[in-house]
Design a protein around this motif. Structure first.
Motif, PDB file in Angstrom:
ATOM      1  N   ARG A  55       0.824  -1.198   0.000  1.00 40.99           N
ATOM      2  CA  ARG A  55       0.000   0.000   0.000  1.00 40.99           C
ATOM      3  C   ARG A  55       0.868   1.262   0.000  1.00 40.99           C
ATOM      4  O   ARG A  55       0.577   2.232  -0.698  1.00 40.99           O
ATOM      5  N   ALA A  59       0.950   4.077  -2.916  1.00 39.86           N
ATOM      6  CA  ALA A  59       0.666   5.481  -2.598  1.00 39.86           C
ATOM      7  C   ALA A  59       1.830   6.372  -3.004  1.00 39.86           C
ATOM      8  O   ALA A  59       1.632   7.469  -3.557  1.00 39.86           O
ATOM      9  N   GLN A  62       1.784   6.952  -6.763  1.00 38.62           N
ATOM     10  CA  GLN A  62       0.801   7.968  -7.162  1.00 38.62           C
ATOM     11  C   GLN A  62       1.335   9.376  -6.909  1.00 38.62           C
ATOM     12  O   GLN A  62       1.221  10.262  -7.749  1.00 38.62           O
ATOM     13  N   ARG A  63       1.897   9.569  -5.719  1.00 37.52           N
ATOM     14  CA  ARG A  63       2.443  10.902  -5.392  1.00 37.52           C
ATOM     15  C   ARG A  63       3.607  11.264  -6.305  1.00 37.52           C
ATOM     16  O   ARG A  63       3.745  12.420  -6.730  1.00 37.52           O
ATOM     17  N   GLU A 217      -6.250  12.454   0.560  1.00 41.87           N
ATOM     18  CA  GLU A 217      -7.016  11.246   0.282  1.00 41.87           C
ATOM     19  C   GLU A 217      -6.286  10.002   0.775  1.00 41.87           C
ATOM     20  O   GLU A 217      -6.904   9.085   1.323  1.00 41.87           O
ATOM     21  N   GLN A 218      -4.979   9.978   0.576  1.00 34.62           N
ATOM     22  CA  GLN A 218      -4.207   8.832   1.042  1.00 34.62           C
ATOM     23  C   GLN A 218      -4.175   8.761   2.560  1.00 34.62           C
ATOM     24  O   GLN A 218      -4.184   7.672   3.146  1.00 34.62           O
ATOM     25  N   ARG A 219      -4.131   9.923   3.197  1.00 34.20           N
ATOM     26  CA  ARG A 219      -4.132   9.936   4.667  1.00 34.20           C
ATOM     27  C   ARG A 219      -5.432   9.361   5.219  1.00 34.20           C
ATOM     28  O   ARG A 219      -5.434   8.712   6.279  1.00 34.20           O
ATOM     29  N   ASP A 221      -7.382   7.212   3.516  1.00 33.20           N
ATOM     30  CA  ASP A 221      -7.698   5.990   2.769  1.00 33.20           C
ATOM     31  C   ASP A 221      -8.120   4.863   3.719  1.00 33.20           C
ATOM     32  O   ASP A 221      -7.343   4.457   4.592  1.00 33.20           O
ATOM     33  N   GLN A 224      -5.772   1.823   3.669  1.00 33.44           N
ATOM     34  CA  GLN A 224      -4.528   2.082   4.398  1.00 33.44           C
ATOM     35  C   GLN A 224      -4.770   1.961   5.900  1.00 33.44           C
ATOM     36  O   GLN A 224      -3.965   1.362   6.628  1.00 33.44           O
TER      37      GLN A 224
END
Length: 251
Positions: A55, A59, A62-63, A217-219, A221, A224
């Motif tokens: 994961r 992530a 993507q960043r 969004e990842q934070r 997720d 995650q």
């Protein structure tokens, strides 16, 4: 024999490193790190770690893509600013310009007449030709009162060539006066263009906003969060059965 000993030493070092790593990842002594009794917990802990690592890599990828676009937008903006600054500098200081012609020690450029090491401005230049039996003479007058005298031997320069250069110089003076009359407007346009380009950061601002949104969004997720929760549960279970807490994942 020496080579065999060297390989044995390297094998022992590698084995020691692997044992230390196993103890670090699965703390609590030899039994928790290697025994069958804790094999299922080791597998659960390893799966939770791998899932969280996958994961994290996804992530990060993507960043990284968005950050690459941000760097590209920033680089494009810097290049545009640099080009606009160059245009402004050229508008303010056009320099010599391209070479137009030459005659003896005189070299005519778009904006300057070179007489040896001396640069004569064209906008205030007046030329008066004079000829005698042995030489051609060019008298160059400027508005500041300075006068340059150029003597050209008839044996080296034909009269037609001298007249052609005088005509070329006269035309260059007229073009320079026209050029300078519009210089103020060109400078103003170049200044406005530079200010407009410097202020236009919309492209990079848009990508930066997208990056901030992605990080948020990842934070938040849920997958995650679930992966972290699974790893936390596995670490807690390990702690309850061994008395030692496995290392936490790196943030």
């Amino acid at each position: 024999m020496v080579e065999v000993v060297r390989w044995i030493v390297w094998a022992l070092i590698a084995a020691a490193v692997l044992i230390c790593l196993q103890h670090y990842r699965y703390p609590g002594g030899w039994g928790p790190a290697f025994s069958r009794e804790h094999a299922a917990r080791r597998r659960s802990l390893a799966r939770a770690r791998r899932h969280l690592a996958r994961r994290a890599v996804w992530a990060w990828g993507q960043r990284a893509l968005v950050q690459a676009r941000l760097h590209s937008a920033q680089s494009a903006h810097r290049q545009s600013v640099a080009t606009a600054k160059l245009s402004l500098r050229q508008a303010r200081e056009p320099g010599l310009g391209v070479k137009v012609g030459e005659l003896g020690p005189l070299v005519l450029h778009e904006h300057v007449l070179l007489h040896g090491e001396e640069q004569l401005r064209l906008d205030s230049l007046k030329v008066k030709p004079h000829h005698d039996v042995r030489n051609h003479h060019l008298i160059l007058f400027q508005d500041d009162g300075s006068v340059n005298h150029v003597s050209l031997a008839r044996t080296e320069h034909e009269e037609d060539a001298v007249f052609a250069f005088v005509a070329l110089l006269t035309s260059a003076v007229l073009r320079e006066n026209t050029f300078l009359s519009g210089q103020g407007k060109r400078i103003a346009r170049a200044e406005e263009r530079l200010a407009r380009i410097e202020a236009d950061t919309s492209a990079q601002d848009g990508v930066r906003t997208e990056l901030d949104r992605l990080v948020e969004e990842q934070r938040l997720d849920p997958e995650q969060a679930a992966a972290l929760a699974r790893l936390k549960a596995c670490r807690q279970d390990w702690h309850e059965h061994t008395g030692r807490m496995p290392p936490a994942p790196r943030s």
